[in-house]
Design an enzyme around this catalytic site. Structure first.
Site, PDB file in Angstrom:
ATOM      1  N   ASP A  35     -13.427  -3.565  -1.504  1.00  7.25           N
ATOM      2  CA  ASP A  35     -13.156  -3.171  -0.106  1.00  7.25           C
ATOM      3  C   ASP A  35     -14.450  -3.278   0.696  1.00  7.25           C
ATOM      4  O   ASP A  35     -15.082  -2.260   1.006  1.00  7.25           O
ATOM      5  CB  ASP A  35     -12.652  -1.720  -0.055  1.00  7.25           C
ATOM      6  CG  ASP A  35     -11.343  -1.526  -0.794  1.00  7.25           C
ATOM      7  OD1 ASP A  35     -10.443  -2.368  -0.661  1.00  7.25           O
ATOM      8  OD2 ASP A  35     -11.229  -0.521  -1.525  1.00  7.25           O
ATOM      9  N   ASP A  42       0.888  -1.173   0.000  1.00  5.57           N
ATOM     10  CA  ASP A  42       0.000   0.000   0.000  1.00  5.57           C
ATOM     11  C   ASP A  42       0.921   1.218   0.000  1.00  5.57           C
ATOM     12  O   ASP A  42       1.738   1.378   0.917  1.00  5.57           O
ATOM     13  CB  ASP A  42      -0.874   0.024   1.250  1.00  5.57           C
ATOM     14  CG  ASP A  42      -1.959  -1.050   1.222  1.00  5.57           C
ATOM     15  OD1 ASP A  42      -2.113  -1.712   0.188  1.00  5.57           O
ATOM     16  OD2 ASP A  42      -2.650  -1.223   2.243  1.00  5.57           O
TER      17      ASP A  42
HETATM   18  O1  1PR Z   1     -10.488   3.071  -5.314  1.00  4.14           O
HETATM   19  O2  1PR Z   1      -9.523   2.563  -7.534  1.00  4.14           O
HETATM   20  O3  1PR Z   1      -8.603   4.411  -6.163  1.00  4.14           O
HETATM   21  O4  1PR Z   1      -8.235   2.054  -5.544  1.00  4.14           O
HETATM   22  C1  1PR Z   1      -7.685   2.269  -4.275  1.00  4.14           C
HETATM   23  C2  1PR Z   1      -7.032   1.000  -3.849  1.00  4.14           C
HETATM   24  O5  1PR Z   1      -6.359   1.274  -2.617  1.00  4.14           O
HETATM   25  C3  1PR Z   1      -7.996  -0.115  -3.587  1.00  4.14           C
HETATM   26  O6  1PR Z   1      -7.456  -1.314  -4.078  1.00  4.14           O
HETATM   27  C4  1PR Z   1      -8.106  -0.185  -2.078  1.00  4.14           C
HETATM   28  O7  1PR Z   1      -8.229  -1.514  -1.627  1.00  4.14           O
HETATM   29  C5  1PR Z   1      -6.773   0.379  -1.627  1.00  4.14           C
HETATM   30  N1  1PR Z   1      -6.852   1.135  -0.367  1.00  4.14           N
HETATM   31  C6  1PR Z   1      -7.436   2.326  -0.199  1.00  4.14           C
HETATM   32  N2  1PR Z   1      -7.272   2.732   1.073  1.00  4.14           N
HETATM   33  C7  1PR Z   1      -6.593   1.779   1.705  1.00  4.14           C
HETATM   34  C8  1PR Z   1      -6.180   1.792   3.112  1.00  4.14           C
HETATM   35  O8  1PR Z   1      -5.606   0.828   3.618  1.00  4.14           O
HETATM   36  N3  1PR Z   1      -6.443   2.893   3.804  1.00  4.14           N
HETATM   37  N4  1PR Z   1      -5.698  -0.366   1.087  1.00  4.14           N
HETATM   38  C9  1PR Z   1      -6.341   0.759   0.808  1.00  4.14           C
HETATM   39  C10 1PR Z   1      -6.245  -1.495   0.962  1.00  4.14           C
HETATM   40  C11 1PR Z   1      -5.923  -3.553   1.733  1.00  4.14           C
HETATM   41  C12 1PR Z   1      -4.893  -4.424   1.218  1.00  4.14           C
HETATM   42  C13 1PR Z   1      -3.985  -4.856   2.325  1.00  4.14           C
HETATM   43  C14 1PR Z   1      -4.566  -6.150   2.768  1.00  4.14           C
HETATM   44  C15 1PR Z   1      -3.605  -7.031   3.473  1.00  4.14           C
HETATM   45  N5  1PR Z   1      -5.451  -2.235   1.735  1.00  4.14           N
HETATM   46  O9  1PR Z   1      -4.205  -3.834   0.215  1.00  4.14           O
HETATM   47  O10 1PR Z   1      -2.742  -4.904   1.757  1.00  4.14           O
HETATM   48  O11 1PR Z   1      -5.681  -5.883   3.605  1.00  4.14           O
HETATM   49  O12 1PR Z   1      -3.187  -6.446   4.645  1.00  4.14           O
HETATM   50  P1  1PR Z   1      -2.727  -7.345   5.863  1.00  4.14           P
HETATM   51  O13 1PR Z   1      -2.074  -8.560   5.295  1.00  4.14           O
HETATM   52  O14 1PR Z   1      -1.736  -6.511   6.593  1.00  4.14           O
HETATM   53  O15 1PR Z   1      -3.950  -7.658   6.664  1.00  4.14           O
HETATM   54  P2  1PR Z   1      -9.278   3.068  -6.149  1.00  4.14           P
END
Ligand code: 1PR
Length: 589
Positions: free
Chosen positions: A444, A286
């Site tokens: 999400d 991320d």
């Molecule tokens: O909506 O097209 O602009 O895409 C944004 C992208 O960014 C999406 O794929 C969304 O999932 C991701 N995203 C947005 N905000 C966050 C955040 O964390 N605040 N991250 C985010 C999503 C989830 C996974 C994470 C897993 C594993 N993070 O990417 O890596 O949950 O984590 P873990 O193994 O530590 O539990 P758009």
């Protein structure tokens, strides 16, 4: 659509041939093929040529990049192996090549159309008939056959007897065929000598089948429902359906053996144990800009990425390029970059992210996915950028797949309301241009507990662990903008809708589990992986090697993704794979 993503013929800037004024080509039918002499007369003025330099040393390979795709990964792999690239500019360059690589990308019909219009089809015919050193990759192999059923029938070069057809998903095999699979070697082929029992990376929906008519060509097959042709070899002519440039060390040694016959591989061929499609282990980064303006890898707890201190800083877990390189060395089967503030920033203005991709792809020879902010966009000066342009920039910078989050939610909502596929959503447009195997939809969702499944109009399931008030049911509500906004659609409805709209894979997060280390949400992963016939990547919650085993045995996930445990070095990727292997789950080692 096949293999690595390809761009429309309207704009691209590789150092190879650019067919800048050719619009996306119509399908070449069998009848049209017979008129190829007329089709061939493309005005030279329409051919925008960007010349490249080449050394006169022996370490030069000629690349037939007809300009329809992202072949950055292949270029990087060739350069990594110490070879220089000379791009084909005219059919004569094919005839004069000492060693030719043809990394076909995109759709069969469009590729044939370009070859016919430029006269390259005849040059290829002559070159291959003369047994000159040739390596076709993915579509570059398929084009050697008689014809393809992809949007067809469409005539191919007709050098190998056989037809290229679509995988059959009705027997439970997910299409596209994405991931690391095993080869069954049918006959000696020097370029495959280091493969042994190791996996190689495939990404395609179409394939050619072995038959009595083509058996003298087939050097290996792969099983995915049926046995299909994984590689061909006759004399100096080779073709592979998989992507050596994305197959890690084993892929690099295949390329090396083609580029430099009699060279030695880097891996002991007896090391692997490949027998079928492996479950994938993916490392996710991320990425966002911190308060000092540096692009950092961060990691949230239920999507909250700020430290709970007075300074409230964005958590900084390392540098994106370094970490990606490290995970490649550690054995990650893919690396994903999610630009988590892409929803509010303009990705094409976010040059550091593009730089990250460019640098990462120089040394990472497994697939790279990038997501965040992929949508139509109008910048501060009023200039409009289509989502395809945004995606193209990511592909040109080294992405093999792009991932769409928020915009796919809006598209699915619209589609479910109108029941009409407008073809205008970013998802539909990008998958039409680049192929659905290049488009991931990232979901999400957040768990919402219910007393009864009838309390909501969306798909609700009985959950394994009851909610805080003893609720036995839940539905999974989709969100946009990084979990900041709830939407009136469930993960189940979204997954089915985006599959119909052209997604090739689903990245299934879960906000409740993110960063908790308590395991994947098995109820959710099972629900979604049973609902669709495209591959599903389980994400969020991995805390121990056992969690990977659990998700692969209790659901139909094709891959499992983790972030925190890898970044914090709590659980190395090799430990995950070692555990899975010990428990009898096939993984790439
Ligand atoms: O909506 O097209 O602009 O895409 C944004 C992208 O960014 C999406 O794929 C969304 O999932 C991701 N995203 C947005 N905000 C966050 C955040 O964390 N605040 N991250 C985010 C999503 C989830 C996974 C994470 C897993 C594993 N993070 O990417 O890596 O949950 O984590 P873990 O193994 O530590 O539990 P758009």
């Amino acid at each position: 659509m096949e293999g690595m993503p390809y761009a429309s013929f309207t704009s691209f800037a590789t150092k190879s041939l650019s067919f800048a004024s050719l619009s996306p080509s119509p399908i070449v039918t069998l009848r049209q093929k017979s008129q190829k002499n007329t089709l061939k007369s493309v005005s030279p003025r329409k051919l925008v040529i960007c010349a490249s330099s080449a050394s006169s040393s022996g370490s030069v390979v000629t690349l037939l990049d007809y300009g329809a795709g992202n072949v950055r990964s292949l270029r990087n792999a060739i350069r990594y192996l110490g070879f220089e690239i000379e791009d084909v500019q005219t059919p004569k360059d094919i005839l004069n090549a000492e060693r030719l690589i043809f990394p076909g990308v995109g759709a069969f019909a469009s590729a044939m159309d370009v070859l016919v219009k430029t006269g390259m089809d005849e040059a290829l015919h002559t070159y291959i008939k003369n047994d000159r050193p040739f390596l076709g990759i993915c579509l570059g192999l398929q084009l050697l056959f008689e014809y393809s059923e992809e949007n067809g029938p469409v005539n191919g070069l007709g050098l190998i007897p056989g037809v290229v057809g679509r995988f059959n998903s009705s027997n439970g095999f997910r299409v596209p065929h994405i991931g690391w699979n095993a080869l069954q070697i049918a006959k000696d082929s020097e370029i495959l000598e280091d493969v042994g029992d190791q996996h190689v990376y495939f990404v395609h929906s179409y394939r050619a089948m072995p038959s009595d008519d083509n058996k003298e060509w087939v050097s290996s097959t792969c099983n995915y429902g049926d046995d299909f042709i994984a590689s061909i070899r006759r004399g100096n002519v080779h073709g592979v359906q998989f992507h050596p440039e994305k197959s890690g060390d084993v892929g690099l040694s295949i390329l090396r053996r083609f580029l430099q016959p009699n060279s030695r591989g880097t891996k002991n061929p007896t090391q692997g144990k490949a027998s079928k499609l492996a479950k994938r282990v993916i490392a996710c980064l991320d990425v966002r800009t911190n308060d000092k303006g540096d692009l950092v890898v961060t990691k949230g707890d239920q999507y909250d990425v700020r430290e709970h201190t007075k300074e409230n800083e964005v958590r900084n877990l390392g540098k994106p390029v370094e970490l990606a390189g490290q995970y490649y060395k550690d054995g990650a089967d893919e690396v994903s970059f999610l630009n988590i503030t892409g929803f509010r920033d303009f990705p094409l203005g976010d040059l550091p992210m593009l730089q990250v991709l460019r640098h990462a792809s120089e040394n990472v020879f497994v697939p790279l996915t990038v997501g965040g902010g992929i949508r139509d966009f109008t910048d501060a000066n009023g200039r409009y950028y289509s989502s395809v342009e945004v995606a193209s920039e990511y592909f040109r910078s080294g992405a093999d797949k792009i991932s769409i989050g928020s915009d796919a939610v809006y598209a699915a909502e619209e589609y479910l309301k109108s029941k009409v596929k407008t073809g205008k959503s970013s998802l539909e447009q990008i998958s039409r241009v680049y192929g659905n195997q290049a488009v991931v939809v990232s979901i999400d969702p957040r768990r919402v507990y219910l007393k009864s499944p009838n309390d909501v109009e969306f798909k609700a399931i009985r959950v394994t662990k009851p909610g805080p008030n003893g609720e036995e049911y839940a539905w999974y509500q989709c969100t946009v903008n990084g979990g900041r906004e709830d939407r009136p659609i469930g993960a189940y409805e979204l997954a089915k809708a985006v599959e119909e709209l052209g997604a090739g894979e689903i990245l299934l997060n879960c906000i409740d589990c993110d960063g908790q280390g308590k395991g994947f949400d098995i109820d959710l992963v099972k629900l979604i992986s049973d609902a669709v016939s495209i591959p599903v990547i389980a994400s969020s919650g991995a805390g121990a090697v056992e969690h990977f085993y659990e998700v692969f045995t209790k659901s139909n996930a094709s891959a499992a993704l983790a972030a925190g445990i890898f970044h914090r070095k709590e659980v190395p990727i090799q430990s995950v794979k070692g555990h899975l292997l010990k428990e009898g789950i096939e993984v790439r080692i």
